[in-house]
Design an enzyme around this catalytic site. Structure first.
Site, mmCIF file in Angstrom:
data_model
loop_
_atom_site.group_PDB
_atom_site.id
_atom_site.type_symbol
_atom_site.label_atom_id
_atom_site.label_comp_id
_atom_site.label_asym_id
_atom_site.label_seq_id
_atom_site.Cartn_x
_atom_site.Cartn_y
_atom_site.Cartn_z
ATOM 1 C CE1 TYR A 1 6.964 7.543 3.563
ATOM 2 C CE2 TYR A 1 5.955 7.406 5.718
ATOM 3 C CZ TYR A 1 6.112 7.964 4.349
ATOM 4 O OH TYR A 1 5.043 8.837 3.730
ATOM 5 C CE LYS B 1 4.666 5.283 2.309
ATOM 6 N NZ LYS B 1 3.852 5.896 3.239
ATOM 7 C CB VAL C 1 3.119 2.217 0.880
ATOM 8 C CG1 VAL C 1 2.159 2.676 1.929
ATOM 9 C CG2 VAL C 1 3.574 0.848 1.290
ATOM 10 C CB THR D 1 -2.056 8.203 5.808
ATOM 11 O OG1 THR D 1 -1.440 8.718 4.717
ATOM 12 C CG2 THR D 1 -3.691 8.336 4.946
#
Length: 299
Positions: A142, A170, A210, A54
């Site tokens: 992640y 995550k 998150v 992001t």
């Protein structure tokens, strides 16, 4: 000094994967990044991810990544966890980014599954272990097979959890069954990486999230978390359902694009996008306004 953390909440509970503000000509907007970081923490985030997807990490230079970490730590590092994305599909490059993030003052690292290369599970294990060995910082894995092409299998997550600096995951796998088993067997702090599944993942043992929509609804996300922690399932569900239009609207197209558009609508720093990402069309912007309004976001 980093904010207080516990083994159960090593990076806080409500984190937003922050966009990287750029100037009109496409340069890194350091002042804008600091103002945005302060706004997000004021709104209820106790952690920020910088240099993630992001944050347009595929199109920012290593020098820009370090500059951004320093700026955000300077702005909010005494009251929020600043976690730096350091994962790539090149282990050697990931180790370099991890060390530079540590030098820049990051409180932790986010390491995404190596993408496109589709390594086997042993390759994932060695890759993540090498990153964890490279610095003294705690690491959040992640797991996002929709982008990387490869999931981190539960057995591999359990192996990785034995490393003293791999402390969290995550989860953007979108599989509550696998998440349930991995949470139960790994002991890692589990963060939702899929906004639509924030509440469902809390229900099976996640400790926070998150978020992408945390750019615009951080107070509501925190209220949902606190309701869940207090046992008020009805209130948590009501907040989740109220936010459904926001979850939907922010992902009608690529999340960075909608995030920056939403921030611009609120007069907050965001700026331009770097190719191949492109701005929303006027029609898409109008739809985003409708989605955000339906979820209670004031523009």
């Amino acid at each position: 000094m980093a904010p207080t953390s516990t083994p159960q909440t090593p990076f806080g509970r409500v984190l937003t994967a922050m966009v990287t503000p750029f100037t009109a000509d496409g340069a890194l907007d350091v002042d804008g990044a600091q103002r945005l970081a302060a706004h997000l923490v004021d709104a209820g985030n106790d952690g920020l991810i910088v240099n993630g997807t992001t944050g347009e990490s595929p199109t920012t230079s290593d020098a820009e990544k370090s500059q951004l970490v320093r700026a955000v730590v300077e702005a909010v590092g005494d009251r929020a966890h600043v976690v730096a994305g350091a994962g790539t599909n090149d282990t050697a490059h990931s180790l370099k980014l991890a060390r530079e993030a540590e030098h820049a003052g990051a409180h932790g690292l986010l390491a995404v599954t190596p993408y496109y290369s589709k390594p086997p599970q042993e390759g994932l294990y060695r890759h993540f272990t090498a990153i964890a060995d490279a610095t003294e910082l705690p690491v959040m894995l992640y797991d996002i097979p929709g982008r990387s092409g490869v999931p981190i299998n539960t057995e591999t997550i359990v192996r990785l959890a034995e490393h003293p600096r791999i402390v969290a995951n995550k989860d953007a796998k979108g599989d509550l069954g696998r998440a349930s088993w991995a949470i139960a067997t790994s002991g890692l702090a589990w963060y939702s990486g899929d906004d639509m599944l924030n509440l469902p993942l809390l229900s099976v043992g996640a400790i926070g999230y998150v978020s992408v929509v945390g750019h615009v609804v951080a107070p509501e996300l925190r209220a949902m978390l606190e309701a869940h922690l207090s046992g008020d399932v009805v209130k948590a569900t009501e907040i989740h359902q109220k936010l459904l239009p926001v979850f939907t609207g922010m992902f009608r197209t690529q999340g960075v694009i909608t995030c920056k558009a939403a921030l611009a609508l609120q007069g907050l720093p965001a700026g331009s996008l770097r190719m191949p990402l492109v701005e929303l069309s006027p029609e898409e912007t109008e739809q985003l306004k409708l989605d955000l309004a339906a979820g209670g976001v004031h523009l």
